[in-house]
Design a protein around this motif. Structure first.
Motif: not given
Length: 231
Positions: A53-59, A61-64, A87-94
């Motif tokens: 399902g959907s994920v929020d990449w900000r969270f 990344r914040a979770a580690g 791939v694009e979304a994950a890279r945008l969050r580093g």
């Protein structure tokens, strides 16, 4: 006197039941929130597919999460519809990103490799491709023998690694390793899986470990497979 003993017994049983329920609840909560110790495993991440399902990449990344492996293809014909966007979304969050192919023991190696390279472009910034290997009676009711399986897998690896320009990681399940002994037969880095306790079924050191498939994090609609890297 008998009535008093029965009352005491009922109270003891009730107290015992309460302890069991509290313990079960605590265990359930721990299983949903447990993550490996970061001082022991500094590099951690997640393995996702469109089934999650959907994920929020900000969270994430914040979770580690330092990296994300994303399922790109399965067998000879199934492709993950959200791989490229992930791939694009994950890279945008580093986060670093790597592709996963779910291998079908009954499908031809050439067709599976063609499916993978169609979805995953040649990209030097991608992490090494991971090949998920398990025994699945739904897709392969009659698994091949050991020699045939190793021959087909070697063909697949040669084609995928030529495309990726780096060695693949073998993500071997306990059941598959028991039947095919891949860890001893094919010299690749290993990715193993077992909730909460480091597994030893591969018989040699592993590089990556899916430490839990039950992790619940804010920003994800379902349980996540959390992965660590051997330091």
């Amino acid at each position: 006197m008998a009535k008093k003993r029965n009352t005491v017994r009922r109270r003891l049983l009730a107290a015992l039941l309460l302890v069991v329920l509290v313990g079960a609840g605590a265990g359930w909560w721990t299983s949903r929130t447990w993550m490996p110790d970061r001082t022991r495993y500094p590099v951690q991440g997640v393995w996702l597919s469109d089934d999650d399902g959907s994920v929020d990449w900000r969270f994430l990344r914040a979770a580690g999460a330092d990296f994300a492996y994303l399922t790109a293809s399965e067998g000879a014909g199934t492709r993950d519809s959200v791989y490229a966007a992930g791939v694009e979304a994950a890279r945008l969050r580093g986060l670093q990103v790597g592709p996963v192919h779910v291998y079908d023991l009954c499908a031809p190696a050439d067709a599976q490799a063609a499916n993978f390279v169609t979805v995953v472009p040649r990209d030097p910034e991608l992490l090494p491709p991971a090949i998920a290997l398990d025994i699945d009676s739904r897709t392969c009711p009659e698994p091949p023998g050991e020699a045939q399986m190793q021959s087909e897998l070697t063909t697949f690896l040669n084609q995928v690694e030529k495309h990726a320009e780096k060695p693949a990681i073998l993500m071997v399940s306990r059941g598959l390793e028991k039947q095919y002994h891949l860890a001893a037969m094919i010299d690749r880095n290993l990715w193993v899986s077992q909730d909460f306790i480091e597994p030893g079924y591969a018989g040699r050191p592993w590089v990556m470990w899916t430490a839990t498939k039950r992790l619940r994090l804010h920003g994800a609609s379902g349980p996540l497979r959390w992965v660590v890297v051997q330091p």
